[in-house]
Design a protein around this motif. Structure first.
Motif, short mmCIF file in Angstrom:
data_model
loop_
_atom_site.label_atom_id
_atom_site.label_comp_id
_atom_site.label_asym_id
_atom_site.label_seq_id
_atom_site.Cartn_x
_atom_site.Cartn_y
_atom_site.Cartn_z
N LEU A 25 2.22 -6.54 -5.65
CA LEU A 25 2.99 -5.31 -5.88
C LEU A 25 2.10 -4.15 -6.28
O LEU A 25 2.35 -3.00 -5.92
N ARG A 73 8.14 -1.73 -0.22
CA ARG A 73 7.04 -2.50 -0.80
C ARG A 73 7.52 -3.85 -1.27
O ARG A 73 6.89 -4.86 -1.03
N ALA A 74 8.67 -3.89 -1.95
CA ALA A 74 9.21 -5.16 -2.45
C ALA A 74 9.46 -6.12 -1.29
O ALA A 74 9.12 -7.30 -1.36
#
Length: 167
Positions: A25, A73-74
Protein backbone atom coordinates in the motif's frame (compact mmCIF):
# COMPACT_ATOMS: atom_id res chain seq x y z
CA UNK A 1 -7.03 13.63 4.94
CA UNK A 2 -6.98 10.66 7.24
CA UNK A 3 -7.75 7.37 5.52
CA UNK A 4 -8.65 4.19 7.38
CA UNK A 5 -8.30 0.86 5.58
CA UNK A 6 -9.39 -2.53 6.89
CA UNK A 7 -7.32 -5.57 5.93
CA UNK A 8 -8.55 -9.15 6.08
CA UNK A 9 -7.36 -12.57 4.95
CA UNK A 10 -8.61 -16.12 5.49
CA UNK A 11 -6.82 -18.05 2.73
CA UNK A 12 -3.18 -19.00 2.32
CA UNK A 13 -0.46 -17.42 4.40
CA UNK A 14 -2.75 -14.97 6.12
CA UNK A 15 -0.26 -13.05 8.24
CA UNK A 16 2.36 -12.79 5.48
CA UNK A 17 -0.38 -11.53 3.16
CA UNK A 18 -1.42 -8.82 5.63
CA UNK A 19 2.19 -7.69 6.07
CA UNK A 20 2.68 -7.70 2.31
CA UNK A 21 -0.46 -5.60 1.90
CA UNK A 22 0.80 -3.03 4.41
CA UNK A 23 4.14 -2.82 2.59
CA UNK A 24 2.58 -2.66 -0.89
CA UNK A 25 0.00 0.00 0.00
CA UNK A 26 2.83 2.38 0.82
CA UNK A 27 5.15 1.47 -2.10
CA UNK A 28 3.81 4.30 -4.27
CA UNK A 29 3.52 8.01 -3.41
CA UNK A 30 0.31 9.44 -2.05
CA UNK A 31 -0.05 7.63 1.28
CA UNK A 32 1.81 8.49 4.46
CA UNK A 33 1.84 5.79 7.14
CA UNK A 34 0.33 6.76 10.51
CA UNK A 35 -0.41 3.48 12.33
CA UNK A 36 -1.22 -0.18 12.02
CA UNK A 37 -3.38 -1.98 14.56
CA UNK A 38 -2.74 -5.22 16.37
CA UNK A 39 -3.81 -8.33 14.46
CA UNK A 40 -7.06 -10.05 15.42
CA UNK A 41 -8.31 -13.48 14.46
CA UNK A 42 -12.02 -13.32 13.76
CA UNK A 43 -14.90 -15.58 12.94
CA UNK A 44 -16.25 -15.08 9.40
CA UNK A 45 -19.27 -12.77 9.13
CA UNK A 46 -21.77 -13.56 6.39
CA UNK A 47 -20.85 -15.55 3.35
CA UNK A 48 -20.82 -19.30 2.87
CA UNK A 49 -20.63 -21.69 5.83
CA UNK A 50 -17.40 -23.50 6.64
CA UNK A 51 -15.02 -20.60 6.03
CA UNK A 52 -11.77 -20.48 7.97
CA UNK A 53 -11.14 -17.67 10.47
CA UNK A 54 -9.84 -14.34 9.23
CA UNK A 55 -6.90 -12.29 10.33
CA UNK A 56 -7.90 -8.63 10.46
CA UNK A 57 -6.09 -5.35 11.03
CA UNK A 58 -6.58 -1.63 10.45
CA UNK A 59 -4.16 0.74 8.73
CA UNK A 60 -4.38 4.49 9.28
CA UNK A 61 -2.73 6.80 6.75
CA UNK A 62 -2.67 10.42 5.68
CA UNK A 63 -3.40 11.03 2.01
CA UNK A 64 -4.08 13.67 -0.59
CA UNK A 65 -5.37 11.02 -3.00
CA UNK A 66 -8.97 11.20 -4.05
CA UNK A 67 -11.05 8.29 -2.73
CA UNK A 68 -11.38 6.78 -6.23
CA UNK A 69 -7.57 6.72 -6.58
CA UNK A 70 -7.25 5.17 -3.14
CA UNK A 71 -9.82 2.52 -4.11
CA UNK A 72 -7.80 1.76 -7.26
CA UNK A 73 -4.70 1.29 -5.13
CA UNK A 74 -6.52 -0.96 -2.65
CA UNK A 75 -7.86 -3.14 -5.46
CA UNK A 76 -4.43 -3.32 -7.11
CA UNK A 77 -2.97 -4.56 -3.82
CA UNK A 78 -5.75 -7.15 -3.53
CA UNK A 79 -5.03 -8.33 -7.07
CA UNK A 80 -1.29 -8.53 -6.36
CA UNK A 81 -2.07 -11.00 -3.59
CA UNK A 82 -4.35 -13.19 -5.69
CA UNK A 83 -7.77 -11.81 -4.72
CA UNK A 84 -10.53 -13.48 -6.72
CA UNK A 85 -14.09 -12.17 -6.53
CA UNK A 86 -16.27 -15.25 -6.97
CA UNK A 87 -18.71 -15.08 -4.08
CA UNK A 88 -19.91 -12.16 -1.98
CA UNK A 89 -18.33 -12.37 1.48
CA UNK A 90 -16.61 -15.55 0.42
CA UNK A 91 -13.13 -16.64 1.43
CA UNK A 92 -10.28 -14.49 0.15
CA UNK A 93 -6.54 -14.17 0.14
CA UNK A 94 -6.86 -10.45 0.82
CA UNK A 95 -9.56 -7.88 1.36
CA UNK A 96 -8.66 -4.18 1.54
CA UNK A 97 -11.68 -2.01 2.39
CA UNK A 98 -11.75 1.77 2.56
CA UNK A 99 -13.57 2.55 5.78
CA UNK A 100 -13.30 6.34 5.89
CA UNK A 101 -11.43 8.91 3.84
CA UNK A 102 -11.47 12.17 5.76
CA UNK A 103 -15.02 13.41 6.05
CA UNK A 104 -15.87 12.32 2.50
CA UNK A 105 -19.33 10.94 1.90
CA UNK A 106 -20.21 8.91 -1.17
CA UNK A 107 -23.13 6.75 -2.18
CA UNK A 108 -21.55 5.76 -5.48
CA UNK A 109 -22.11 2.01 -6.09
CA UNK A 110 -18.37 1.64 -6.82
CA UNK A 111 -17.32 3.28 -3.53
CA UNK A 112 -19.60 3.98 -0.60
CA UNK A 113 -18.06 6.20 2.10
CA UNK A 114 -17.99 5.70 4.92
CA UNK A 115 -18.00 1.93 4.47
CA UNK A 116 -21.70 1.00 4.79
CA UNK A 117 -21.31 -1.73 7.42
CA UNK A 118 -18.16 -0.71 9.32
CA UNK A 119 -20.12 0.83 12.18
CA UNK A 120 -21.67 -2.56 13.01
CA UNK A 121 -18.63 -4.81 12.62
CA UNK A 122 -16.54 -5.60 15.67
CA UNK A 123 -13.78 -7.01 13.45
CA UNK A 124 -13.30 -3.46 12.09
CA UNK A 125 -13.93 -1.41 15.23
CA UNK A 126 -11.93 -3.50 17.74
CA UNK A 127 -8.58 -3.09 15.93
CA UNK A 128 -9.38 0.48 14.90
CA UNK A 129 -10.05 1.69 18.44
CA UNK A 130 -6.60 0.36 19.41
CA UNK A 131 -4.82 2.83 17.11
CA UNK A 132 -7.26 5.76 17.01
CA UNK A 133 -9.63 5.67 20.02
CA UNK A 134 -11.11 9.10 19.29
CA UNK A 135 -11.93 8.32 15.65
CA UNK A 136 -15.41 8.82 14.27
CA UNK A 137 -17.36 7.40 11.38
CA UNK A 138 -19.11 10.30 9.65
CA UNK A 139 -22.84 10.05 10.21
CA UNK A 140 -22.49 7.33 12.88
CA UNK A 141 -20.36 8.78 15.69
CA UNK A 142 -17.35 7.80 17.75
CA UNK A 143 -16.05 4.29 17.13
CA UNK A 144 -15.57 3.70 20.85
CA UNK A 145 -19.28 4.42 21.41
CA UNK A 146 -20.30 2.24 18.46
CA UNK A 147 -18.14 -0.60 19.74
CA UNK A 148 -19.70 -0.39 23.20
CA UNK A 149 -22.98 -1.57 21.66
CA UNK A 150 -21.52 -4.53 19.75
CA UNK A 151 -20.86 -8.14 20.64
CA UNK A 152 -17.09 -8.67 20.56
CA UNK A 153 -17.41 -12.45 20.55
CA UNK A 154 -15.46 -14.03 17.73
CA UNK A 155 -12.77 -11.30 17.75
CA UNK A 156 -9.53 -12.50 19.37
CA UNK A 157 -6.25 -10.61 19.76
CA UNK A 158 -3.26 -12.45 18.27
CA UNK A 159 -0.46 -11.26 20.53
CA UNK A 160 1.97 -13.52 18.66
CA UNK A 161 1.47 -11.59 15.38
CA UNK A 162 2.73 -8.01 15.00
CA UNK A 163 2.52 -6.15 11.72
CA UNK A 164 5.47 -3.88 11.03
CA UNK A 165 5.35 -0.39 9.59
CA UNK A 166 6.04 -0.44 5.84
CA UNK A 167 9.66 -0.66 4.64
Amino acid sequence: MKAVLALGSNLGRRFQTLQGAVDTLFDAPGLEFVAVSPVYETDPVGGPPGQKPYLNAIVVAETKLQPSMLLDRAQSVENAFGRVREERWGPRTLDVDLIVVGEKLSDDPELTLPHPRAFERAFVLVPWVQVDPDAEIPGHGRIADLLAGLDRGGVFLREDLKLQRPD
